[in-house]
Design a protein around this motif. Sequence first.
Motif, PDB file in Angstrom:
ATOM      1  N   ASP A 179       6.856  -2.288 -12.314  1.00 40.22           N
ATOM      2  CA  ASP A 179       6.592  -1.370 -11.223  1.00 40.22           C
ATOM      3  C   ASP A 179       6.952  -2.058  -9.908  1.00 40.22           C
ATOM      4  O   ASP A 179       6.861  -3.287  -9.807  1.00 40.22           O
ATOM      5  CB  ASP A 179       5.113  -0.986 -11.250  1.00 40.22           C
ATOM      6  N   LEU A 180       7.338  -1.287  -8.901  1.00 42.19           N
ATOM      7  CA  LEU A 180       7.716  -1.863  -7.616  1.00 42.19           C
ATOM      8  C   LEU A 180       6.601  -2.689  -6.990  1.00 42.19           C
ATOM      9  O   LEU A 180       6.861  -3.710  -6.358  1.00 42.19           O
ATOM     10  CB  LEU A 180       8.114  -0.763  -6.635  1.00 42.19           C
ATOM     11  N   ILE A 181       5.368  -2.238  -7.156  1.00 47.32           N
ATOM     12  CA  ILE A 181       4.263  -2.938  -6.504  1.00 47.32           C
ATOM     13  C   ILE A 181       3.517  -3.882  -7.432  1.00 47.32           C
ATOM     14  O   ILE A 181       2.496  -4.446  -7.055  1.00 47.32           O
ATOM     15  CB  ILE A 181       3.292  -1.938  -5.851  1.00 47.32           C
ATOM     16  N   ALA A 224      12.533  -8.881  -4.569  1.00 48.03           N
ATOM     17  CA  ALA A 224      13.920  -8.430  -4.452  1.00 48.03           C
ATOM     18  C   ALA A 224      14.429  -8.615  -3.032  1.00 48.03           C
ATOM     19  O   ALA A 224      15.563  -9.055  -2.814  1.00 48.03           O
ATOM     20  CB  ALA A 224      14.037  -6.969  -4.881  1.00 48.03           C
ATOM     21  N   SER A 225      13.580  -8.319  -2.067  1.00 44.22           N
ATOM     22  CA  SER A 225      13.965  -8.481  -0.667  1.00 44.22           C
ATOM     23  C   SER A 225      14.151  -9.958  -0.315  1.00 44.22           C
ATOM     24  O   SER A 225      15.113 -10.329   0.361  1.00 44.22           O
ATOM     25  CB  SER A 225      12.896  -7.869   0.229  1.00 44.22           C
ATOM     26  N   SER A 280       4.971  -9.413  -4.950  1.00 48.44           N
ATOM     27  CA  SER A 280       5.277  -8.109  -5.534  1.00 48.44           C
ATOM     28  C   SER A 280       6.759  -8.049  -5.891  1.00 48.44           C
ATOM     29  O   SER A 280       7.584  -8.754  -5.303  1.00 48.44           O
ATOM     30  CB  SER A 280       4.912  -6.982  -4.570  1.00 48.44           C
ATOM     31  N   VAL A 281       7.087  -7.210  -6.820  1.00 50.05           N
ATOM     32  CA  VAL A 281       8.476  -7.087  -7.281  1.00 50.05           C
ATOM     33  C   VAL A 281       9.386  -6.665  -6.140  1.00 50.05           C
ATOM     34  O   VAL A 281      10.471  -7.221  -5.957  1.00 50.05           O
ATOM     35  CB  VAL A 281       8.569  -6.108  -8.474  1.00 50.05           C
ATOM     36  N   VAL A 282       8.965  -5.711  -5.340  1.00 50.33           N
ATOM     37  CA  VAL A 282       9.809  -5.234  -4.247  1.00 50.33           C
ATOM     38  C   VAL A 282      10.003  -6.320  -3.183  1.00 50.33           C
ATOM     39  O   VAL A 282      11.100  -6.478  -2.647  1.00 50.33           O
ATOM     40  CB  VAL A 282       9.259  -3.916  -3.642  1.00 50.33           C
ATOM     41  N   ASP A 283       8.961  -7.091  -2.886  1.00 45.88           N
ATOM     42  CA  ASP A 283       9.113  -8.194  -1.925  1.00 45.88           C
ATOM     43  C   ASP A 283      10.011  -9.287  -2.489  1.00 45.88           C
ATOM     44  O   ASP A 283      10.788  -9.897  -1.760  1.00 45.88           O
ATOM     45  CB  ASP A 283       7.749  -8.787  -1.560  1.00 45.88           C
ATOM     46  N   THR A 320      -1.464  -4.911 -11.319  1.00 45.15           N
ATOM     47  CA  THR A 320      -0.785  -3.617 -11.269  1.00 45.15           C
ATOM     48  C   THR A 320      -1.827  -2.580 -10.884  1.00 45.15           C
ATOM     49  O   THR A 320      -3.026  -2.829 -10.946  1.00 45.15           O
ATOM     50  CB  THR A 320      -0.171  -3.220 -12.624  1.00 45.15           C
ATOM     51  N   LEU A 334      17.245  -4.440  -6.736  1.00 45.29           N
ATOM     52  CA  LEU A 334      16.003  -4.315  -7.489  1.00 45.29           C
ATOM     53  C   LEU A 334      16.243  -4.287  -8.996  1.00 45.29           C
ATOM     54  O   LEU A 334      15.495  -4.907  -9.757  1.00 45.29           O
ATOM     55  CB  LEU A 334      15.270  -3.048  -7.049  1.00 45.29           C
ATOM     56  N   ARG A 373      14.557  -6.852 -11.725  1.00 36.03           N
ATOM     57  CA  ARG A 373      13.750  -6.397 -12.859  1.00 36.03           C
ATOM     58  C   ARG A 373      14.268  -6.967 -14.178  1.00 36.03           C
ATOM     59  O   ARG A 373      13.483  -7.376 -15.040  1.00 36.03           O
ATOM     60  CB  ARG A 373      13.732  -4.877 -12.919  1.00 36.03           C
TER      61      ARG A 373
END
Length: 125
Positions: free
Chosen positions: A35-37, A74-75, A69-72, A102, A81, A85
């Motif tokens: 999940d992104l978060i 990737a950034s 977090s996954v989104v951070d 999660t 993204l 993953r």
Amino acid sequence: MSRSRDQWFDREAGPLVRPYAMTQGRTRPSGESFDLIAVVAATGEPPGDRLRYSPEHQWILRRCGTPVSVVDLASDVGLPLGVVRVVLGDLRDEGLIRVVATIDRSSERPNLGVLREVLDGLRAL
């Protein structure tokens, strides 16, 4: 910029190594997706044969030294993204990272007060 770096970067096209090359053509991680978060962290297990991990695997593993977090993530590493993953899936399969937090969205209801504040903020714009 160094000569070797110039060889793998085109100012107009960007990096010459495309995302599908970094993931060996895979578009999804093996097992459950991230999940992104979702917050991931390194388990502290030493990676086995470092030569078999790509630079992307190593960058992400190092960055997971503290929960992120996954989104951070990737950034921070500057990768798409989808690539992050897939690489996270590889690292999870090897026992090098784990998901530490999660949110179960099925049982979660939005806080009415927070929604009102967001609405008020949007109206103020």
